[in-house]
Design a protein around this motif. Structure first.
Motif, PDB file in Angstrom:
ATOM      1  N   GLY A 159      71.843  21.128  16.092  1.00 38.38           N
ATOM      2  CA  GLY A 159      71.675  21.665  15.586  1.00 38.38           C
ATOM      3  C   GLY A 159      70.580  23.171  15.903  1.00 38.38           C
ATOM      4  N   ALA A 160      69.762  22.990  15.411  1.00 37.71           N
ATOM      5  CA  ALA A 160      68.907  24.544  15.521  1.00 37.71           C
ATOM      6  C   ALA A 160      67.283  23.842  15.202  1.00 37.71           C
ATOM      7  CB  ALA A 160      69.026  25.250  13.778  1.00 37.71           C
ATOM      8  N   ALA A 161      66.888  25.096  15.840  1.00 34.32           N
ATOM      9  CA  ALA A 161      65.236  24.074  16.106  1.00 34.32           C
ATOM     10  C   ALA A 161      64.787  23.912  15.255  1.00 34.32           C
ATOM     11  CB  ALA A 161      64.558  26.144  16.885  1.00 34.32           C
ATOM     12  N   LEU A 569      75.674   9.250  10.992  1.00 33.37           N
ATOM     13  CA  LEU A 569      74.323   7.888  10.374  1.00 33.37           C
ATOM     14  C   LEU A 569      72.707   8.636  11.350  1.00 33.37           C
ATOM     15  CD1 LEU A 569      76.769   5.328   9.825  1.00 33.37           C
ATOM     16  CD2 LEU A 569      75.953   6.932   7.776  1.00 33.37           C
ATOM     17  N   VAL A 570      71.800   8.574  10.139  1.00 35.12           N
ATOM     18  CA  VAL A 570      70.336   8.257  10.567  1.00 35.12           C
ATOM     19  C   VAL A 570      69.311   8.310   9.505  1.00 35.12           C
ATOM     20  CG1 VAL A 570      71.306  10.453  12.229  1.00 35.12           C
ATOM     21  CG2 VAL A 570      70.140  10.869   9.638  1.00 35.12           C
ATOM     22  N   SER A 602      68.706   6.472  16.689  1.00 39.16           N
ATOM     23  CA  SER A 602      68.924   7.843  15.636  1.00 39.16           C
ATOM     24  C   SER A 602      68.099   7.535  14.018  1.00 39.16           C
ATOM     25  CB  SER A 602      70.256   8.044  15.344  1.00 39.16           C
ATOM     26  OG  SER A 602      71.147   7.187  14.611  1.00 39.16           O
ATOM     27  N   SER A 603      68.077   6.103  14.140  1.00 37.92           N
ATOM     28  CA  SER A 603      67.032   5.276  12.954  1.00 37.92           C
ATOM     29  C   SER A 603      66.121   6.729  12.312  1.00 37.92           C
ATOM     30  CB  SER A 603      67.623   4.018  12.535  1.00 37.92           C
ATOM     31  OG  SER A 603      66.254   3.734  13.764  1.00 37.92           O
ATOM     32  N   GLN A 612      75.446  17.613  15.446  1.00 36.14           N
ATOM     33  CA  GLN A 612      75.819  15.511  15.752  1.00 36.14           C
ATOM     34  C   GLN A 612      74.752  15.934  16.519  1.00 36.14           C
ATOM     35  OE1 GLN A 612      78.738  18.766  15.584  1.00 36.14           O
ATOM     36  NE2 GLN A 612      79.062  17.532  13.807  1.00 36.14           N
ATOM     37  N   THR A 613      74.985  13.684  16.407  1.00 33.24           N
ATOM     38  CA  THR A 613      73.776  13.374  16.457  1.00 33.24           C
ATOM     39  C   THR A 613      73.713  12.414  17.777  1.00 33.24           C
ATOM     40  OG1 THR A 613      74.995  11.097  15.090  1.00 33.24           O
ATOM     41  CG2 THR A 613      72.941  13.372  13.648  1.00 33.24           C
TER      42      THR A 613
END
Length: 646
Positions: A159-161, A569-570, A602-603, A612-613
């Motif tokens: 992702g982005a900062a 999922l988060v 991740s929750s 992506q997580t």
């Protein structure tokens, strides 16, 4: 060569059984490749310590400093880091089977197709809703050590900062900013990419998680990148370089080493299984956290109750000052909190669960990346014949795996089996309004697949039909369009007070009309990219959604009928400031209102990053380990320069 051939024979047996390939043909192809000289000599691998077996239950009478509830991605990180202190007693409880993560269906990147809806998948579903055409939406979650790091497409996009700076602002703690989180990303990473600077401050080397370029490029994927350039889209050579905008197109890096999946179990957990202070239990279905008292100002956790693989209920006790660390992910962690009496009071009472603490945010704020696709059928086009990824995987028109592709993977770690299928793509804005609303934060992600989809629901295609169909799979390609930073928020709720009953997952997709419009605009852009000259040799008839689906209203209807999960999922135990009534944990991941319970997965993400997580889940767990044992895990902050707003 003799050793390689022996390994080939052993490996072929499992893959042949899993993919319907005749073992004799696989062995013959493998033997031919094994007889060839290797491209270069590699040093022998160093084996980890595996002397201590996985247990069916924890030793009676033992008390633990840490009970890690869930042996998934984050749980493996915590097991490794916390057990580095020989004085700390650590227990890991995992519901999955002990050796599932060692299967070649996990190690072979394309083997993911065989994990979907298997015993190694929790196989959840988001409930039917009007926003999804009254359909259930399949959700894959890894049920094994390593969790969903064993059941994802391996894309390594952080992702982005600005995604992480937003976390810091929401919980009022700068330690969650991009600058302060970067060392946890780089600590975990072993970047092997040839295309990106391994000495970059945004990458690490020597960490457990190897990150590399896929050692295979389909000609259609190369043509797609040419098409994006022809359409005037910027190039992005490294989506994890925060000194540059995220917008642009290129090759995605993946969690692989020499063409094999790299996941959390084999990198973090397996090498330390021999530690005498670490116990690991498989087949453990956790039912609740036990508390000393529910009447005090902050009830203290005393243990974790679970049912072992033989059906016996047991309680793992916490030592004085010990903590239960939930790492079951965005569905499992809120489920266990609610089963333990921590959650929305009215909901718990409805299910007959005594309320320990009324925490209305537990199970809310669920987020995922909704995805739709545009797919082209190139059947009958001579220049496309045999070029698709699916054609290179299959043996002729059968459902059997191509033995040459298998042998290439085993011998050299190359070829089409190394590709997750969607390792080329990029990030873009759906409109000028989207760019103005969030500069530097593209609301679209594209993933190019050098295969035609069988149905418009991509996940159902892969899980139920692809490679199981006896019919020929025509050549073609697909552009998957993903809402990278969605607005819809769903929820997780209990169906009953039993841990064995899967929770209800509702309102997860397209409840916010802004997400629908993002995908509609994304489909239009995907069509524009697909019609560029570079893809002309491979482009046939648009099969999904089809040229007749052209108005915004028709495209919106198509999105609702076909939306599927991009597997990210988060958010259901969100981290937040003390003034936020919906926050479940504080900035040190401690569950509000009780003592001795943290959520470390991740929750806790307040908002889904535009990537992506798996990388961010690992970073959260690395940071959690430092919060718990700073003397073991502290690292220096590296150089950091954020990207200018685009």
């Amino acid at each position: 060569a003799t050793l390689r051939a022996a390994l080939l024979v052993a490996a072929c047996a499992e893959l042949a059984a899993g993919w319907g390939l005749a073992p004799g043909r696989a062995h013959a192809a493998a033997a031919r490749l094994a007889s060839r000289p290797a491209a270069r000599t590699r040093p022998a691998a160093t084996m980890g310590v595996f002397g201590k077996r996985v247990l069916n239950a924890h030793p009676e009478g033992e008390a633990y400093d840490y009970v890690v509830v869930g042996g998934g991605t984050a749980g493996c990180v915590l097991a490794n880091r916390l057990s580095a202190d020989p004085a700390a007693r650590v227990l890991v409880l995992e519901a999955g089977e002990a050796k599932a993560h060692k299967s070649l269906m996990v190690k072979v990147p394309v083997g993911l197709l065989k994990i979907f809806k298997s015993a190694a998948d929790w196989n959840y579903a988001a409930g039917p809703a009007g926003a999804t055409g009254s359909r259930e939406v399949y959700l894959c979650r890894g049920k094994m050590f390593g969790g969903s790091s064993c059941a994802n497409v391996m894309l390594y996009n952080r992702g982005a900062a600005a995604d992480y700076d937003a976390w810091a602002a929401e919980c009022g703690d700068r330690s969650w900013s991009a600058e302060r989180l970067l060392p946890f990303f780089t600590k975990a990473e072993n970047n092997l990419s040839r295309e990106n600077a391994r000495e970059s401050p945004y990458h690490g080397t020597g960490g457990p998680i190897s990150v590399s370029d896929v050692p295979y490029q389909n000609p259609m994927s190369k043509a797609f990148l040419e098409a994006t350039a022809q359409a005037g889209r910027p190039k992005n050579a490294d989506f994890n370089d925060w000194s540059k905008p995220q917008e642009g197109f290129g090759r995605y890096q993946v969690s692989q080493k020499r063409g094999r999946r790299v996941e959390a179990a084999s990198t973090y957990l397996d090498p330390v299984r021999g530690r005498s202070n670490l116990d690991v239990v498989a087949g453990a279905m956790v039912s609740k956290i036990e508390f000393e008292s529910s009447t005090g100002p902050e009830p203290k956790a005393t243990g974790v109750t679970y049912t072992d693989a033989s059906g016996v209920e047991r309680t793992a006790k916490l030592a004085a000052g010990g903590e239960a660390l939930l790492t079951l992910g965005a569905i499992g962690s809120p489920q266990v909190l609610m089963l333990s009496g921590l959650g929305p009071a009215a909901h718990l009472q409805e299910k007959g669960i005594p309320v320990v603490r009324d925490l209305p945010g537990v199970g809310s704020n669920l987020q995922d990346h909704p995805a739709v696709l545009v797919s082209y059928n190139a059947d009958g086009i001579a220049t496309a014949k045999g070029k698709s990824h699916s054609s290179k995987l299959k043996l002729g028109n059968s459902e059997k795996l191509n033995p040459v592709a298998l042998a290439k993977w085993i011998v050299r770690g190359v070829g089409p089996l190394t590709s997750p299928g969607c390792d080329h793509g990029g990030f873009a804005f759906s409109s000028d309004a989207a760019r103005a609303r969030a500069p530097g934060l593209p609301d679209l992600q594209y993933r190019f697949l050098a295969s035609k989809s069988i149905t418009p629901d991509g996940m159902s295609t892969i899980a139920d039909e692809y490679l199981s169909s006896k019919a020929a799979h025509p050549d073609g390609f697909t552009v998957q369009t993903i809402a990278a930073r969605p607005f819809t928020r769903g929820e997780v709720r209990l169906r009953s007070n039993k841990a064995s009953d899967k929770p209800a997952i509702t309102n997860l997709y397209l409840e916010d009309e802004r997400d629908v419009q993002t995908l509609v605009d994304g489909i239009k852009q995907a069509r524009h990219l697909a019609t560029q000259p570079a893809l002309a040799p491979f482009r046939g008839v648009e099969e999904f959604p089809g040229p007749a689906v052209s108005s915004d209203a028709d495209l919106a209807d198509y999105c609702r009928r076909t939306v599927h999960s991009a597997n990210a999922l988060v958010g259901t135990c969100k981290m937040g400031a003390v003034t936020d009534p919906t926050a479940v944990v504080d900035s040190e991941l401690r569950v509000r209102g009780v003592t001795g319970v943290r959520v470390c997965d991740s929750s806790v993400m307040p908002k889904l990053p535009g990537g992506q997580t798996a990388p961010s889940t690992i970073a959260i767990a690395e940071k959690a380990a430092e919060l718990l044992a700073p003397e073991l895990t502290a690292g220096a902050v590296g150089a950091f320069s954020p990207a200018p707003a685009a």
